[in-house]
Design a protein around this motif. Structure first.
Motif, PDB file in Angstrom:
ATOM      1  N   GLY A 216       0.812  -1.207   0.000  1.00  0.00           N
ATOM      2  CA  GLY A 216       0.000   0.000   0.000  1.00  0.00           C
ATOM      3  C   GLY A 216       0.846   1.258   0.000  1.00  0.00           C
ATOM      4  O   GLY A 216       0.540   2.218  -0.725  1.00  0.00           O
ATOM      5  N   SER A 217       1.917   1.274   0.794  1.00  0.00           N
ATOM      6  CA  SER A 217       2.788   2.452   0.876  1.00  0.00           C
ATOM      7  C   SER A 217       3.483   2.710  -0.456  1.00  0.00           C
ATOM      8  O   SER A 217       3.537   3.850  -0.934  1.00  0.00           O
ATOM      9  CB  SER A 217       3.825   2.266   1.984  1.00  0.00           C
ATOM     10  N   VAL A 218       4.010   1.641  -1.060  1.00  0.00           N
ATOM     11  CA  VAL A 218       4.690   1.788  -2.349  1.00  0.00           C
ATOM     12  C   VAL A 218       3.713   2.287  -3.409  1.00  0.00           C
ATOM     13  O   VAL A 218       4.030   3.203  -4.191  1.00  0.00           O
ATOM     14  CB  VAL A 218       5.324   0.450  -2.790  1.00  0.00           C
ATOM     15  N   PHE A 219       2.515   1.710  -3.425  1.00  0.00           N
ATOM     16  CA  PHE A 219       1.524   2.125  -4.418  1.00  0.00           C
ATOM     17  C   PHE A 219       1.169   3.595  -4.259  1.00  0.00           C
ATOM     18  O   PHE A 219       1.094   4.346  -5.244  1.00  0.00           O
ATOM     19  CB  PHE A 219       0.259   1.271  -4.291  1.00  0.00           C
ATOM     20  N   MET A 220       0.927   4.036  -3.017  1.00  0.00           N
ATOM     21  CA  MET A 220       0.515   5.419  -2.792  1.00  0.00           C
ATOM     22  C   MET A 220       1.611   6.407  -3.166  1.00  0.00           C
ATOM     23  O   MET A 220       1.338   7.468  -3.737  1.00  0.00           O
ATOM     24  CB  MET A 220       0.088   5.604  -1.340  1.00  0.00           C
ATOM     25  N   VAL A 221       2.867   6.063  -2.873  1.00  0.00           N
ATOM     26  CA  VAL A 221       3.966   6.943  -3.254  1.00  0.00           C
ATOM     27  C   VAL A 221       4.056   7.070  -4.770  1.00  0.00           C
ATOM     28  O   VAL A 221       4.153   8.174  -5.324  1.00  0.00           O
ATOM     29  CB  VAL A 221       5.303   6.423  -2.677  1.00  0.00           C
ATOM     30  N   VAL A 222       4.006   5.925  -5.460  1.00  0.00           N
ATOM     31  CA  VAL A 222       4.107   5.925  -6.925  1.00  0.00           C
ATOM     32  C   VAL A 222       2.907   6.633  -7.546  1.00  0.00           C
ATOM     33  O   VAL A 222       3.053   7.459  -8.460  1.00  0.00           O
ATOM     34  CB  VAL A 222       4.222   4.487  -7.455  1.00  0.00           C
ATOM     35  N   ALA A 223       1.691   6.318  -7.041  1.00  0.00           N
ATOM     36  CA  ALA A 223       0.483   6.922  -7.598  1.00  0.00           C
ATOM     37  C   ALA A 223       0.478   8.433  -7.420  1.00  0.00           C
ATOM     38  O   ALA A 223       0.103   9.181  -8.333  1.00  0.00           O
ATOM     39  CB  ALA A 223      -0.754   6.318  -6.943  1.00  0.00           C
ATOM     40  N   ASN A 224       0.892   8.894  -6.263  1.00  0.00           N
ATOM     41  CA  ASN A 224       0.925  10.338  -6.020  1.00  0.00           C
ATOM     42  C   ASN A 224       1.937  11.045  -6.911  1.00  0.00           C
ATOM     43  O   ASN A 224       1.713  12.168  -7.370  1.00  0.00           O
ATOM     44  CB  ASN A 224       1.238  10.623  -4.551  1.00  0.00           C
ATOM     45  N   ARG A 225       3.058  10.362  -7.160  1.00  0.00           N
ATOM     46  CA  ARG A 225       4.067  10.967  -8.035  1.00  0.00           C
ATOM     47  C   ARG A 225       3.572  11.034  -9.473  1.00  0.00           C
ATOM     48  O   ARG A 225       3.792  12.031 -10.176  1.00  0.00           O
ATOM     49  CB  ARG A 225       5.372  10.180  -7.962  1.00  0.00           C
ATOM     50  N   ILE A 226       2.915   9.968  -9.918  1.00  0.00           N
ATOM     51  CA  ILE A 226       2.427   9.929 -11.300  1.00  0.00           C
ATOM     52  C   ILE A 226       1.307  10.939 -11.508  1.00  0.00           C
ATOM     53  O   ILE A 226       1.271  11.669 -12.498  1.00  0.00           O
ATOM     54  CB  ILE A 226       1.939   8.510 -11.655  1.00  0.00           C
ATOM     55  N   ARG A 227       0.367  10.984 -10.546  1.00  0.00           N
ATOM     56  CA  ARG A 227      -0.796  11.869 -10.688  1.00  0.00           C
ATOM     57  C   ARG A 227      -0.545  13.268 -10.149  1.00  0.00           C
ATOM     58  O   ARG A 227      -1.413  14.129 -10.278  1.00  0.00           O
ATOM     59  CB  ARG A 227      -1.990  11.248  -9.950  1.00  0.00           C
ATOM     60  N   HIS A 228       0.593  13.474  -9.533  1.00  0.00           N
ATOM     61  CA  HIS A 228       0.875  14.749  -8.869  1.00  0.00           C
ATOM     62  C   HIS A 228      -0.254  15.085  -7.906  1.00  0.00           C
ATOM     63  O   HIS A 228      -0.716  16.231  -7.831  1.00  0.00           O
ATOM     64  CB  HIS A 228       1.054  15.875  -9.887  1.00  0.00           C
ATOM     65  N   ALA A 229      -0.703  14.028  -7.190  1.00  0.00           N
ATOM     66  CA  ALA A 229      -1.868  14.185  -6.324  1.00  0.00           C
ATOM     67  C   ALA A 229      -1.484  14.886  -5.036  1.00  0.00           C
ATOM     68  O   ALA A 229      -0.331  14.887  -4.605  1.00  0.00           O
ATOM     69  CB  ALA A 229      -2.475  12.812  -5.993  1.00  0.00           C
ATOM     70  N   GLU A 230      -2.483  15.502  -4.414  1.00  0.00           N
ATOM     71  CA  GLU A 230      -2.280  16.133  -3.124  1.00  0.00           C
ATOM     72  C   GLU A 230      -2.138  15.064  -2.049  1.00  0.00           C
ATOM     73  O   GLU A 230      -2.525  13.915  -2.220  1.00  0.00           O
ATOM     74  CB  GLU A 230      -3.452  17.051  -2.793  1.00  0.00           C
ATOM     75  N   LYS A 231      -1.620  15.453  -0.895  1.00  0.00           N
ATOM     76  CA  LYS A 231      -1.373  14.503   0.177  1.00  0.00           C
ATOM     77  C   LYS A 231      -2.651  13.871   0.694  1.00  0.00           C
ATOM     78  O   LYS A 231      -2.641  12.774   1.230  1.00  0.00           O
ATOM     79  CB  LYS A 231      -0.628  15.194   1.315  1.00  0.00           C
TER      80      LYS A 231
END
Length: 267
Positions: A216-231
Motif C-alpha cells: 500500500g505504501s509503495v503504491f501510494m507513493v508511486v500513484a501520487n508521483r504519477i498523478r501529482h496528487a495532493e497529500k
C-alpha cells in the motif's frame, strides 16, 4: 498412474472447473452488491442494451474469448475484469489443493471459500472504497472452521489474532482521528483486520499486515508521483490487505520459518 495420483488429478480438475464457475458468480456479486441489486434476478444481461445472455454466453473465460470481449448484441466492450476474476479464483482454488489437500482437505475447503470472499473484497473496495459487513461475518465464520481444522496453528492463536488485528487497527483508526482529525483508514479495514486475524491466527497475521502495508505504501507513493496528487488523496487499503492475507494464508508458515532461520539459524 496409480489410484492415488488419479484421485489427486481429479481433485485438481474439479477445483479448476468449479473455481471458474464460482468466479463467474463472483463477478455478479462484485457488480450488483454495491448497487443494492438482487444477486439472482434478473439473469445475466448486457447493462447497455439489456441483451439476456444465453448459456453459451456465460461459459467462464471461453465465452469472453470467443466473443472478443464484446456483447453479442450491441458490441459494447466487456471489461477484462470478468475474465480476470474467473481465472484468479480458479488459480487460487488450485493453489489451495496444492498447499492443503495432503494435510487437511477440510481446511483446504475453507481456504477456497476465503479466497473467493477476498476476491470480492478486493474489487469492491478498489472501486467503491467500502467493505461490506457480510464479508467480515463470512470470514469470521471461516475463522471458526480454521480453529478446528488448521493443523499448524492452535485454536487460541486464532482468538489472539482477532484481538490483535482489531485492536491494532482500531488504535490506528482512533489515533488518526485524534491526531490528524481525519480517518487514516476506514472502519471496514478495522473489522477486516479482526476477521482476517481470526482466520489466520496472530502469527500469520503479522506478515499479512506487513505485506499489505508495504504494498500500500509503495503504491501510494508511486500513484501520487504519477498523478501529482495532493497529500489528502484517498486510496482504499483493503485490496492491499487482501493480497497480504492471501500470501500469508498460503505461504505464511514458510515466511515465518524463513525469517526465524534468518535471525537464529536452523533450529
Amino acid at each position: 498412474m496409480n489410484v492415488q495420483q488419479f484421485g489427486l488429478l481429479c481433485v485438481y480438475v474439479l477445483a479448476g472447473l468449479v473455481g471458474l464457475c464460482v468466479g463467474s458468480f463472483l463477478n455478479v456479486v462484485i457488480y450488483r452488491l454495491p448497487g443494492g441489486m438482487s444477486l439472482s434476478k434478473p439473469g445475466s444481461h448486457c447493462p447497455k442494451c439489456g441483451y439476456a445472455l444465453k448459456w453459451y454466453d456465460n461459459i467462464p473465460v471461453l465465452s469472453y474469448l470467443l466473443l472478443g470481449g464484446q456483447c453479442r448484441s450491441c458490441k459494447e466492450r466487456i471489461s477484462p475484469r470478468y475474465m480476470a476474476v474467473e481465472l484468479t479464483n480458479a488459480l487460487l482454488w488450485l493453489l489451495s489443493v496444492a498447499m492443503f489437500w495432503e494435510n487437511s482437505p477440510v481446511y483446504m475447503a475453507f481456504s477456497m471459500i476465503v479466497s473467493s470472499l477476498l476476491i470480492c473484497v478486493f474489487f469492491i473496495d478498489l472501486e467503491h472504497m467500502l467493505i461490506f459487513d457480510r464479508f467480515h461475518i463470512l470470514l469470521g465464520l471461516c475463522g471458526i472452521g480454521a480453529m478446528v481444522t488448521d493443523t499448524f496453528t492452535k485454536w487460541s492463536d486464532h482468538l489472539i489474532g482477532a484481538a490483535v488485528g482489531g485492536l491494532v487497527f482500531a488504535g490506528l483508526y482512533f489515533g488518526a482521528l485524534a491526531v490528524l482529525k481525519t480517518e487514516g483508514l476506514g472502519l471496514g479495514d478495522v473489522k477486516y483486520a479482526a476477521a482476517a486475524g481470526f482466520f489466520l491466527g496472530w502469527q500469520k497475521l503479522v506478515p499479512a499486515i506487513l505485506i499489505g502495508s508495504v504494498l500500500g505504501s509503495v503504491f501510494m507513493v508511486v500513484a501520487n508521483r504519477i498523478r501529482h496528487a495532493e497529500k489528502r488523496t484517498e486510496y482504499p487499503f483493503g485490496p492491499f490487505l487482501v493480497v497480504g492475507t492471501l500470501v500469508s494464508m498460503f505461504f505464511g508458515n514458510a515466511i515465518i520459518s524463513w525469517y526465524l532461520n534468518l535471525l537464529f539459524g536452523p533450529v
